[in-house]
Design an enzyme around this catalytic site. Sequence first.
Site, PDB file in Angstrom:
ATOM      1  N   GLU A   1      -8.469  15.032 -20.217  1.00  0.00           N
ATOM      2  CA  GLU A   1      -8.508  13.308 -21.141  1.00  0.00           C
ATOM      3  C   GLU A   1      -6.878  13.150 -20.544  1.00  0.00           C
ATOM      4  O   GLU A   1      -5.996  14.269 -20.824  1.00  0.00           O
ATOM      5  CB  GLU A   1      -8.645  14.371 -22.483  1.00  0.00           C
ATOM      6  CG  GLU A   1     -10.213  13.771 -22.614  1.00  0.00           C
ATOM      7  CD  GLU A   1     -10.787  12.769 -22.899  1.00  0.00           C
ATOM      8  OE1 GLU A   1     -10.559  11.535 -22.479  1.00  0.00           O
ATOM      9  OE2 GLU A   1     -11.636  12.518 -23.594  1.00  0.00           O
TER      10      GLU A   1
ATOM     11  N   GLU B   1     -21.254   3.589 -33.105  1.00  0.00           N
ATOM     12  CA  GLU B   1     -21.146   5.195 -32.623  1.00  0.00           C
ATOM     13  C   GLU B   1     -21.738   5.751 -34.801  1.00  0.00           C
ATOM     14  O   GLU B   1     -22.751   6.736 -35.160  1.00  0.00           O
ATOM     15  CB  GLU B   1     -20.393   5.628 -32.600  1.00  0.00           C
ATOM     16  CG  GLU B   1     -19.839   5.821 -31.430  1.00  0.00           C
ATOM     17  CD  GLU B   1     -18.542   6.940 -30.612  1.00  0.00           C
ATOM     18  OE1 GLU B   1     -17.714   7.564 -32.271  1.00  0.00           O
ATOM     19  OE2 GLU B   1     -18.524   6.570 -30.037  1.00  0.00           O
TER      20      GLU B   1
ATOM     21  N   HIS C   1      -5.635   5.844 -18.921  1.00  0.00           N
ATOM     22  CA  HIS C   1      -5.887   5.247 -19.257  1.00  0.00           C
ATOM     23  C   HIS C   1      -6.451   4.403 -20.155  1.00  0.00           C
ATOM     24  O   HIS C   1      -5.883   5.667 -21.010  1.00  0.00           O
ATOM     25  CB  HIS C   1      -7.738   4.911 -18.236  1.00  0.00           C
ATOM     26  CG  HIS C   1      -8.280   6.343 -19.328  1.00  0.00           C
ATOM     27  ND1 HIS C   1      -8.258   7.525 -18.775  1.00  0.00           N
ATOM     28  CD2 HIS C   1      -9.001   5.843 -20.322  1.00  0.00           C
ATOM     29  CE1 HIS C   1      -8.945   7.994 -19.306  1.00  0.00           C
ATOM     30  NE2 HIS C   1      -9.467   7.359 -20.074  1.00  0.00           N
TER      31      HIS C   1
ATOM     32  N   GLU D   1      -4.527   9.850 -21.984  1.00  0.00           N
ATOM     33  CA  GLU D   1      -5.128   8.622 -22.168  1.00  0.00           C
ATOM     34  C   GLU D   1      -4.112   7.679 -22.734  1.00  0.00           C
ATOM     35  O   GLU D   1      -3.013   8.915 -23.503  1.00  0.00           O
ATOM     36  CB  GLU D   1      -5.799   8.347 -23.417  1.00  0.00           C
ATOM     37  CG  GLU D   1      -7.441   8.858 -22.673  1.00  0.00           C
ATOM     38  CD  GLU D   1      -8.452   9.047 -23.642  1.00  0.00           C
ATOM     39  OE1 GLU D   1      -9.985   8.510 -23.406  1.00  0.00           O
ATOM     40  OE2 GLU D   1      -8.713   9.176 -25.008  1.00  0.00           O
TER      41      GLU D   1
ATOM     42  N   HIS E   1     -12.962  10.241 -16.039  1.00  0.00           N
ATOM     43  CA  HIS E   1     -13.235  12.095 -17.500  1.00  0.00           C
ATOM     44  C   HIS E   1     -13.662  12.842 -15.926  1.00  0.00           C
ATOM     45  O   HIS E   1     -14.163  12.894 -15.805  1.00  0.00           O
ATOM     46  CB  HIS E   1     -14.529  11.516 -18.226  1.00  0.00           C
ATOM     47  CG  HIS E   1     -13.435  10.855 -19.133  1.00  0.00           C
ATOM     48  ND1 HIS E   1     -13.305   9.363 -19.396  1.00  0.00           N
ATOM     49  CD2 HIS E   1     -12.617  11.008 -20.827  1.00  0.00           C
ATOM     50  CE1 HIS E   1     -13.209   9.185 -20.225  1.00  0.00           C
ATOM     51  NE2 HIS E   1     -12.211   9.399 -21.159  1.00  0.00           N
TER      52      HIS E   1
ATOM     53  N   TRP F   1      -6.818  15.831 -28.933  1.00  0.00           N
ATOM     54  CA  TRP F   1      -5.996  14.919 -29.525  1.00  0.00           C
ATOM     55  C   TRP F   1      -5.372  14.366 -31.364  1.00  0.00           C
ATOM     56  O   TRP F   1      -4.679  14.091 -31.490  1.00  0.00           O
ATOM     57  CB  TRP F   1      -6.424  13.453 -28.604  1.00  0.00           C
ATOM     58  CG  TRP F   1      -8.070  13.366 -29.342  1.00  0.00           C
ATOM     59  CD1 TRP F   1      -8.252  12.829 -30.657  1.00  0.00           C
ATOM     60  CD2 TRP F   1      -9.466  14.199 -28.741  1.00  0.00           C
ATOM     61  NE1 TRP F   1     -10.078  12.822 -30.424  1.00  0.00           N
ATOM     62  CE2 TRP F   1     -10.148  13.487 -29.018  1.00  0.00           C
ATOM     63  CE3 TRP F   1      -8.719  14.668 -27.448  1.00  0.00           C
ATOM     64  CZ2 TRP F   1     -11.145  13.730 -28.942  1.00  0.00           C
ATOM     65  CZ3 TRP F   1     -10.467  15.024 -27.296  1.00  0.00           C
ATOM     66  CH2 TRP F   1     -11.821  14.604 -27.676  1.00  0.00           C
TER      67      TRP F   1
ATOM     68  N   HIS G   1     -13.182   2.996 -25.172  1.00  0.00           N
ATOM     69  CA  HIS G   1     -12.598   2.444 -24.241  1.00  0.00           C
ATOM     70  C   HIS G   1     -12.608   0.998 -24.602  1.00  0.00           C
ATOM     71  O   HIS G   1     -13.596   0.324 -24.961  1.00  0.00           O
ATOM     72  CB  HIS G   1     -13.042   3.017 -22.732  1.00  0.00           C
ATOM     73  CG  HIS G   1     -12.552   4.522 -23.004  1.00  0.00           C
ATOM     74  ND1 HIS G   1     -13.135   5.313 -22.995  1.00  0.00           N
ATOM     75  CD2 HIS G   1     -11.652   5.249 -22.255  1.00  0.00           C
ATOM     76  CE1 HIS G   1     -12.809   6.704 -22.716  1.00  0.00           C
ATOM     77  NE2 HIS G   1     -11.950   6.407 -22.333  1.00  0.00           N
TER      78      HIS G   1
ATOM     79  N   TYR H   1      -1.583  10.958 -24.839  1.00  0.00           N
ATOM     80  CA  TYR H   1      -1.938  12.738 -24.539  1.00  0.00           C
ATOM     81  C   TYR H   1      -2.598  13.100 -23.082  1.00  0.00           C
ATOM     82  O   TYR H   1      -3.402  11.877 -22.091  1.00  0.00           O
ATOM     83  CB  TYR H   1      -2.339  13.588 -25.806  1.00  0.00           C
ATOM     84  CG  TYR H   1      -4.001  12.286 -25.550  1.00  0.00           C
ATOM     85  CD1 TYR H   1      -5.111  13.410 -24.949  1.00  0.00           C
ATOM     86  CD2 TYR H   1      -4.252  11.478 -26.338  1.00  0.00           C
ATOM     87  CE1 TYR H   1      -6.049  13.422 -25.328  1.00  0.00           C
ATOM     88  CE2 TYR H   1      -5.967  11.527 -26.082  1.00  0.00           C
ATOM     89  CZ  TYR H   1      -6.440  12.408 -25.734  1.00  0.00           C
ATOM     90  OH  TYR H   1      -7.738  11.946 -25.419  1.00  0.00           O
TER      91      TYR H   1
ATOM     92  N   CYS I   1     -13.290   7.459 -31.261  1.00  0.00           N
ATOM     93  CA  CYS I   1     -12.921   7.071 -30.342  1.00  0.00           C
ATOM     94  C   CYS I   1     -13.147   6.466 -29.014  1.00  0.00           C
ATOM     95  O   CYS I   1     -14.700   6.743 -29.215  1.00  0.00           O
ATOM     96  CB  CYS I   1     -12.250   8.337 -29.473  1.00  0.00           C
ATOM     97  SG  CYS I   1     -10.856   9.517 -30.426  1.00  0.00           S
TER      98      CYS I   1
END
Length: 187
Positions: free
Chosen positions: A108, A81, A26, A110, A19, A155, A63, A98, A61
């Site tokens: 970003e 979260e 990724h 991803e 980032h 996004w 990973h 995006y 969101c």
Amino acid sequence: MLVDAAGRALGTAPKTSVHGHETPLHLAFSSYVFDHEGRVLLTRRADHKITWPGVWTNSCCGHPLPGERLDLAVVRRLSYELGVTAERADLMLPAFSYRAVMANGIVEHELCPVYRVTVGTPIVPNADEVGEVRWMPWKEFAEGVQNGLLAISPWCREQVPLLMELGSDPMTWQPAAEAELPPAAQI
């Protein structure tokens, strides 16, 4: 997990290195949490986030960890979260991708499959990740995004029209097959 344009794994890199101004493509995920009334949970990103701090967006969101299934990563991240326990995450947009650039040059980039999650438990936001939450009727939210009336993450702005193509009622969306996920996400 770093991926190529076809979604094949290229290796891994620390989150801090994916980032920045030269962000490689990724694997990530995006999720939309709904209550039993069909309202969507919106979150305002914590003000100290590296990407889009303080911006309103979809529910959660993140990973996946190396070797972690994306649906399980969604459930893990929702617990961290938002303090919710989700039994499952339904795959909706398996190949969403995006690239967005912030005013300061942070990128970003991803490959970001999108999931729907339904919960019936209270939300307990983690202040390290989430600045604020609010529930909104899906139709009102989707129309606001599509008409440019809601300031929302880039996004999310791209995902909402694609989700609307699945139907106007998010509770009736038919999940995509896991086989439609990018190769790097098929664990």
